[in-house]
Design a protein around this motif. Structure first.
Motif, PDB file in Angstrom:
ATOM      1  N   UNK A  91       0.832  -1.208   0.000  1.00 17.07           N
ATOM      2  CA  UNK A  91       0.000   0.000   0.000  1.00 17.07           C
ATOM      3  C   UNK A  91       0.867   1.260   0.000  1.00 17.07           C
ATOM      4  N   UNK A  92       1.961   1.245   0.797  1.00  9.84           N
ATOM      5  CA  UNK A  92       2.806   2.437   0.863  1.00  9.84           C
ATOM      6  C   UNK A  92       3.459   2.715  -0.486  1.00  9.84           C
ATOM      7  N   UNK A  93       3.904   1.674  -1.169  1.00  9.77           N
ATOM      8  CA  UNK A  93       4.564   1.873  -2.476  1.00  9.77           C
ATOM      9  C   UNK A  93       3.559   2.377  -3.509  1.00  9.77           C
ATOM     10  N   UNK A  94       2.376   1.739  -3.581  1.00 13.04           N
ATOM     11  CA  UNK A  94       1.357   2.160  -4.558  1.00 13.04           C
ATOM     12  C   UNK A  94       0.886   3.577  -4.256  1.00 13.04           C
ATOM     13  N   UNK A  95       0.668   3.909  -2.985  1.00 17.01           N
ATOM     14  CA  UNK A  95       0.207   5.259  -2.616  1.00 17.01           C
ATOM     15  C   UNK A  95       1.244   6.313  -2.986  1.00 17.01           C
ATOM     16  N   UNK A  96       2.534   6.012  -2.750  1.00 16.85           N
ATOM     17  CA  UNK A  96       3.587   6.975  -3.115  1.00 16.85           C
ATOM     18  C   UNK A  96       3.658   7.172  -4.626  1.00 16.85           C
ATOM     19  N   UNK A  97       3.465   6.125  -5.381  1.00 15.19           N
ATOM     20  CA  UNK A  97       3.491   6.244  -6.842  1.00 15.19           C
ATOM     21  C   UNK A  97       2.313   7.079  -7.333  1.00 15.19           C
ATOM     22  N   UNK A  98       1.116   6.871  -6.780  1.00 16.17           N
ATOM     23  CA  UNK A  98      -0.048   7.665  -7.182  1.00 16.17           C
ATOM     24  C   UNK A  98       0.104   9.126  -6.775  1.00 16.17           C
ATOM     25  N   UNK A  99       0.813   9.351  -5.695  1.00 15.25           N
ATOM     26  CA  UNK A  99       0.984  10.725  -5.208  1.00 15.25           C
ATOM     27  C   UNK A  99       1.925  11.530  -6.105  1.00 15.25           C
TER      28      UNK A  99
END
Length: 472
Positions: A445-453
């Motif tokens: 979740x942290x990796x996907x959220x950072x990429x979307x951000x």
């Protein structure tokens, strides 16, 4: 690569140190083998003496051939237990010497225990004739041999049970199982040189050889017992050939010979040396592991937390420890001559193979999981791994997708593929990188959220689709 080698060295050293400290390996410490002059003592039988400590021998009736002929069933039953004819006179058995032929024949008189079956009424009649009443345990001398007879305990309990229920015990009992213990040869009391405990008080080695292994006249408790020739000559004088001695109503043969001996070191010293070596190796392993967990604290999103990496290293050490037990046992047997702890040769080879595979596979996998970091910012994605460091600017990133790895497992009698891990693949500008499967969904979740951000709007759809597949 340097971190992989350090982790392998750490696990190998720490696991060996723990095994050396905790596993009680057995040591023989053999330094040399030689021969020494001894006198071999061997139990022959009982002395037919009323003063014998064997109470049954003093009170047991002597049954002649004429008396036994009236009980043909009993005579037939014990025919295989003793020699078919009375023993020859043993007049030649004196303190001055003994004929080897007579000695060997006397030793052969001791047989293996035998189980026999005798009818209940016959057994009762036999006991009443010679003892005046029926007995469940008695002894008698027949053909120069002492025989002990016992009713089988299981049959006795069966009889008591049927009698308690009011049933006819004679009909329900049937044939009775009698157990004749090893028939023991009975010799004349004056055939051997008599010895007393007071006379042997100054010679504990000889006294121990006569008392400890032959308690109760049972050969199975000791067998032949060697006594140093020097101790024998100090007590009994010189011995040139086989002779006989009598001690506490028991008769022994004594014959000079040679005995093999081995010079052993103290096993405690060797065990302590292994423990000291284990402690030193354990310290070296801990030193080799210094700095392995700093990589999990560098900037970026870590694939594994320090606690997870530590847990995986603990499993790594336990697996190698299980391999080190047979491997260490093999090395100690070959190098210092210790007693084998495992004792099965196939386990040694399996341990070496498993240790190699575990070290290579877990050493690489744990290091790759602990080192990999994902740094996401406005410029793009940077993936730092054990062997490479790849950066993907957002405008150069052409592919974001998941990829599965499978391993074969046994199911319903056949090998079927099972997903072992699902990784995230990044491609662009002719390069590619793999983000390993984090230990928890929180890391994904942290990796996907950072990429979307930080990613441009045009990549959001592909990032979301890849993230959904990754989280499944």
């Amino acid at each position: 690569m340097k971190l992989i080698l350090r982790r392998m060295a750490m696990a190998l050293l720490v696991s060996f140190g723990i095994v050396a400290l905790l596993v009680p390996f057995e040591f023989s410490g053999t330094q040399g083998v030689g021969h020494r002059a001894v006198v071999h003592l061997d139990f022959l039988g009982y002395a037919d003496d009323p003063d014998s400590p064997i109470s049954d021998l003093a009170t047991a009736p002597r049954i002649s051939e004429a008396d036994m002929a009236t009980f043909p069933m009993v005579q037939k039953t014990i025919a295989n237990l003793i020699p078919p004819s009375p023993p020859e006179p043993e007049a030649t058995l004196t303190s001055d010497g003994i004929r080897r032929k007579s000695l060997n024949k006397a030793m052969r008189a001791v047989r293996i225990p035998f189980f026999v079956r005798v009818d209940q009424k016959v057994a009762d009649a036999f006991a009443k004739k010679f003892f005046g009443e029926s007995q469940s345990e008695f002894a008698f001398v027949y053909r120069g041999h002492l025989l002990r007879v016992h009713y089988d305990s299981a049959e006795l309990m069966k009889t008591l049970s049927t009698t308690k229920r009011g049933e006819d015990s004679e009909k329900s009992f049937g044939p009775v199982t009698l157990r004749c213990e090893t028939p023991v040869k009975v010799f004349p009391a004056d055939m051997g040189t008599p010895l007393t405990a007071d006379a042997l008080a100054k010679w504990p080695a000889l006294q121990e050889a006569l008392e400890k292994p032959f308690a109760g006249g049972n050969r199975r408790n000791g067998g032949k017992r060697p006594v140093p020739l020097s101790d024998w000559t100090k007590t009994m004088g010189s011995i040139d050939g086989p002779t006989c001695i009598a001690y506490k109503g028991q008769l022994f043969s004594a014959e000079p010979g040679y005995d093999r001996y081995q010079n052993n070191t103290m096993a405690v010293i060797q065990a302590n040396q292994i423990r000291i070596l284990g402690a030193m190796v354990l310290v070296l392993g801990l030193i080799a592991g210094r700095g392995l967990y700093r990589q999990t604290l560098t900037p970026g999103i870590s694939i594994c937390s320090p606690a997870t990496v530590l847990a995986m290293d603990a499993i790594f050490v336990v697996f190698l420890g299980l391999c080190w037990v047979p491997m260490t046992d093999f090395l100690l047997v070959r190098i210092v001559g210790s007693e084998p702890l495992v004792g099965e040769a196939q386990f040694y080879g399996m341990a070496f193979i498993c240790a190699i595979l575990v070290t290579l596979i877990l050493g690489w996998y744990i290091t790759a999981m602990s080192v990999q970091r994902v740094i996401v910012d406005a410029d793009g994605i940077q993936v730092r791994s054990n062997l490479s460091d790849e950066s993907f600017p957002w405008d150069k990133l052409t592919e974001i997708r998941t990829s599965d790895f499978y391993v074969p497992v046994g199911r319903v009698g056949m090998l079927l593929p099972r997903r072992a891990a699902r990784v995230l693949r990044l491609e662009g500008d002719g390069r590619s990188a793999t983000i390993l499967d984090p230990a928890t969904k929180g890391g994904k979740h942290r990796i996907i959220s950072a990429m979307l951000q930080h990613a441009p709007e045009t990549l959001h759809k592909r990032i979301q689709e890849a993230g959904e597949n990754w989280l499944k």
